[in-house]
Design an enzyme around this catalytic site. Structure first.
Site, short mmCIF file in Angstrom:
data_model
loop_
_atom_site.label_atom_id
_atom_site.label_comp_id
_atom_site.label_asym_id
_atom_site.label_seq_id
_atom_site.Cartn_x
_atom_site.Cartn_y
_atom_site.Cartn_z
CG ASP A 292 -9.52 5.75 -10.18
OD1 ASP A 292 -10.08 6.40 -9.29
OD2 ASP A 292 -9.36 4.51 -10.10
C1 GLC Z 1 -11.04 2.39 -7.96
C2 GLC Z 1 -10.82 3.63 -7.12
C3 GLC Z 1 -9.39 3.90 -6.78
C4 GLC Z 1 -8.64 2.59 -6.64
C5 GLC Z 1 -8.61 1.93 -8.00
C6 GLC Z 1 -7.90 0.56 -7.96
O1 GLC Z 1 -12.00 2.63 -8.92
O2 GLC Z 1 -11.39 4.84 -7.60
O3 GLC Z 1 -9.37 4.67 -5.56
O4 GLC Z 1 -7.32 2.82 -6.17
O5 GLC Z 1 -9.90 1.78 -8.56
O6 GLC Z 1 -8.64 -0.31 -7.16
#
Ligand code: GLC
Length: 745
Positions: A292
């Site tokens: 993430d």
């Molecule tokens: C965010 C979220 C995740 C998302 C990623 C890209 O922090 O936790 O669900 O897909 O970043 O935007």
């Protein structure tokens, strides 16, 4: 179609003595062919270029996390130091960026573009928790199919969806993004959404990679606080939080995203047991794992590593293939290799997982196949997509109360007072994670009402904001209500009050809206609350006085038409809660599939499991939802009272529509294992069937429960069934008391 076979690949393939002309997608072993192609390209790559494939940066469009300090983006792409980008939107922009990668870098390897297509790209569907209230996997698949088609036309190769985190705590803002509290329903919807995104073949240019997130246990955040600690027993991990991930790993999801949360002392993103042992070994997952946003570098803040070097070591050896906006792999991997913390074979394996997806998407053949502005313009917001969004929205609505059958409303002659901050709030109808959806395309409840019954018959007064304590609008709202025959109150949470980093300790209807509702109720007129919410809210006080409550969640682009379809009875509401609505926030986390304890309690029984100040029961239970008609259940029958591992349990029940309008009922089947080698939940959803019944019509609804559906992890953590007595419950929600017993020999 013009072939853009990348020079590097052509060279690689010729080196591997397989000339492009010989490359035919061999039906019998496409994976084998792709593997050969990956190895050919790998053979050409320098170590820096390999590491570059494991590095993902965000575009300058939207950022969804603390943006790490980053080198000049375009130079990085030219230097082959970027394998994927997120938040680069549109056919034109993705083509521009792709062009740099495939025409200006040494090996010209195409980028993969990723984006959060969570409940629609341009046509916005209900938020996933709302869509889940339809209990309709086919519908979820169709919505994902449309979302993928729009996103693919706009340059996206990959969505960071479906979010499949089981959530039992309404304080957690991201409960909005998933399918609620139940592993069975959550798994079915997860599989359906992945099928919708990925289709039958990723070579189809309307398909995109899906992503199982957030792996794992993120929804169990203590106190409902986002990004917070999770402490999950192996039993709960295996039986509550992992099932949806396992279901889509087995059904072919191509990517996973490792989560932020500390999981039993080791952050999920550095948790080798979770990723290497369970996902990549036990489940034999062959796809790619992305972190993430900066969750690798954030392990420093967790205090499990001292610096980026150690963070890279922990994450890469745990099995995370790609670093999203963490700047860890790109800066530390060569040192880790030099110090023998990781091997080049490991790097090759991760690069292979990335290249494999680029081949499957056809990007080596044509890196611009998703970046076609003509296709984009012809695809977005098609009328049939909007119609599907309207259908998904009306099927998501859950009728919680309808005293004296106030609903459906008559659309002729009545004057309607429309009150509340959500009545004409276009942006709040598409809410958080709404992709490239735009408020200007939303039809609000006010707009639709006025177009249906004429604005002379609609008296609108906002009355209050979503937040704050300004009561100055109350007088005008009450005056409008006094002039009307019926009051519709459009209240609830603003669209951005749920989703990432939107946890709430107080989950009542925010601001002074509840006061306004109680003032409106004092007028004694027919009053309908249309509730907009990204999570369960505490409705205990207002449910005592308001005669009608319809949960609309965050309904998407077609909010207004879908709501009017239901409010005026063109569609009979059929939604069922995918998540428990607590009686009080102090009950959180609260869920239907709880353990019985040694002293199952009630408020008036001392020395039992109870609260002094509130009941144990929720206000509205999992699976609950009313209709404009009624359904009577009778004649619950089991095929035989004793079954063995070789024979399934046949269950049937008669359901009759007792009202004077047709309607759809979701017949739910739960089981209880009365005695196990470990304690077992008092109920577990094991099946549901949606039946449409005309007024007065009856149907026999049948289920087949296979013995392996009674399996669980026993005291030794072994998966299997145990002989013993069970109960079957069938009915309209998780409180159903219609039961029958059987025994598994
Ligand atoms: C965010 C979220 C995740 C998302 C990623 C890209 O922090 O936790 O669900 O897909 O970043 O935007």
């Amino acid at each position: 179609m013009k072939k853009y076979l990348i020079p590097a690949v052509a060279l690689a393939l010729s080196l591997a003595a397989c000339n492009p002309s010989e490359i035919k997608p061999s039906q019998d072993n496409p994976e084998g062919l792709i593997s050969k192609k990956c190895d050919s390209v790998l053979a050409l790559m320098t170590l820096e270029e390999k590491i570059g494939q494991l590095n993902q940066y965000s575009g300058d469009g939207e950022l969804t996390g603390p943006v790490a300090l980053r080198p000049d983006l375009l130079k990085s792409i030219r230097d082959g130091k970027v394998g994927s980008m997120l938040n680069i939107n549109g056919a034109g922009y993705t083509r521009k960026i792709q062009k740099i990668a495939v025409e200006e870098s040494r090996l010209k390897i195409p980028l993969i573009f990723g984006y959060d297509v969570i409940h629609g790209y341009k046509t916005i569907f209900p938020v996933p928790l709302g869509e889940s209230a339809a209990w309709d996997p086919d519908l979820a698949e169709k919505a994902a199919r449309v979302s993928a088609t729009e996103a693919a036309a706009a340059g996206q190769h990959w969505t960071f969806a479906p979010m499949v985190d089981i959530a039992r705590d309404a304080r957690w803002g991201r409960i909005m993004e998933g399918s609620g509290e139940d592993p069975y329903l959550g798994s079915l919807l997860a599989v359906a959404r992945v099928k919708g995104f990925q289709g039958e073949d990723l070579a189809d240019p309307t398909t995109i990679l899906a992503c199982a997130k957030h792996y794992a246990g993120y929804g169990a955040a203590q106190a409902g606080r986002d990004y917070y600690t999770t402490d999950i027993s192996e039993h709960s991990l295996r039986e509550v939080y992992l099932p949806p991930f396992k279901a889509i790993a087995e059904s072919g999801v191509e990517t996973f995203m490792s989560a932020f949360n500390d999981l039993n002392g080791i952050p999920a993103t550095g948790n080798r047991y979770l990723i290497h042992d369970i996902l990549k070994t036990e489940w034999a997952f062959k796809g790619m794992v992305v972190s993430d946003w900066a969750s690798i570098s954030e392990m420093i803040m967790h205090g499990i590593v001292a610096d980026k070097y150690e963070a890279g070591d922990l994450a890469f050896n745990a099995g995370v293939d790609m670093d999203m906006e963490g700047n860890v792999y790109i800066s530390e991997m060569q040192n880790l290799l030099k110090d023998r913390k990781i091997t080049e074979a490991q790097i090759n394996e991760s690069v292979r997982r990335v290249l494999r997806l680029k081949f499957k998407l056809g990007l080596f053949d044509d890196p611009y196949r998703y970046s076609d502005s003509i296709r984009e313009a012809a695809t977005l917001l098609k009328p049939e997509y909007l119609e599907l969004a309207r259908d998904a929205a009306r099927k998501s609505f859950v009728l919680l109360k309808n005293e004296k059958n106030i609903l459906p409303l008559s659309s002729s002659g009545k004057t309607i007072a429309l009150i509340g901050p959500a009545a004409d709030a276009a942006g709040d109808m598409i809410g958080n994670w709404s992709g490239r959806g735009e408020a200007k395309h939303v039809i609000t409840l006010k707009q639709e009402l006025e177009s249906r019954i004429g604005d002379g018959k609609v008296i609108y007064a906002k009355g209050a904001d979503f937040l704050g304590d300004d009561r100055s609008g109350f007088a005008a709202a009450l005056a409008a209500a006094r002039r009307a025959d019926v009051i519709i109150a459009a209240c609830g949470e603003a669209g951005m009050m749920s989703g990432e980093s939107m946890s709430r300790a107080d989950i009542s209807i925010p601001g002074v809206q509840e006061e306004l509702l109680l003032e409106l109720a004092k007028l004694g007129k027919p009053l309908v609350l249309v509730l907009f919410n990204g999570r369960p809210l505490i409705l205990t006080e207002i449910s005592k006085t308001l005669p009608a409550i319809l949960v609309a969640w965050i309904p998407g682009t077609m909010a207004g038409p879908a709501l009017c379809d239901v409010l005026f009875g063109e569609y009979n509401p059929s939604g069922k809660l995918p998540v428990t609505f607590p009686y009080a926030v102090g009950q959180c986390p609260i869920f239907y599939n709880y353990k019985n304890s040694g002293r199952p309690g009630a408020q008036d029984q001392k020395f039992t499991s109870r609260y002094l100040d509130v009941p144990n029961d929720p206000l509205y239970p999992f699976g609950f939802g009313l209709s404009y008609t009624g359904f009577a259940y009778s004649n619950l029958t089991l095929g035989k009272p004793v079954i063995t591992l070789e024979e399934p349990l046949e269950v049937s029940v008669d359901v009759r529509n007792t009202g004077n309008v047709a309607g759809t009922e979701t017949v739910q089947l739960y089981i209880r294992d009365l005695v196990g080698s470990v304690t077992r939940p008092v109920k577990e959803l094991k099946g549901f069937k949606k039946v449409f019944l005309k007024a007065g019509e009856a149907q026999t609804v049948s289920f087949t429960i296979k013995p392996d559906e009674l399996a669980f992890y026993n005291r030794e953590m072994k998966w299997g069934t145990e002989p013993g007595k069970f109960k079957v419950f069938v009915g309209t929600d998780s409180r159903s008391t219609m039961e029958a017993g059987f025994e598994l020999k």
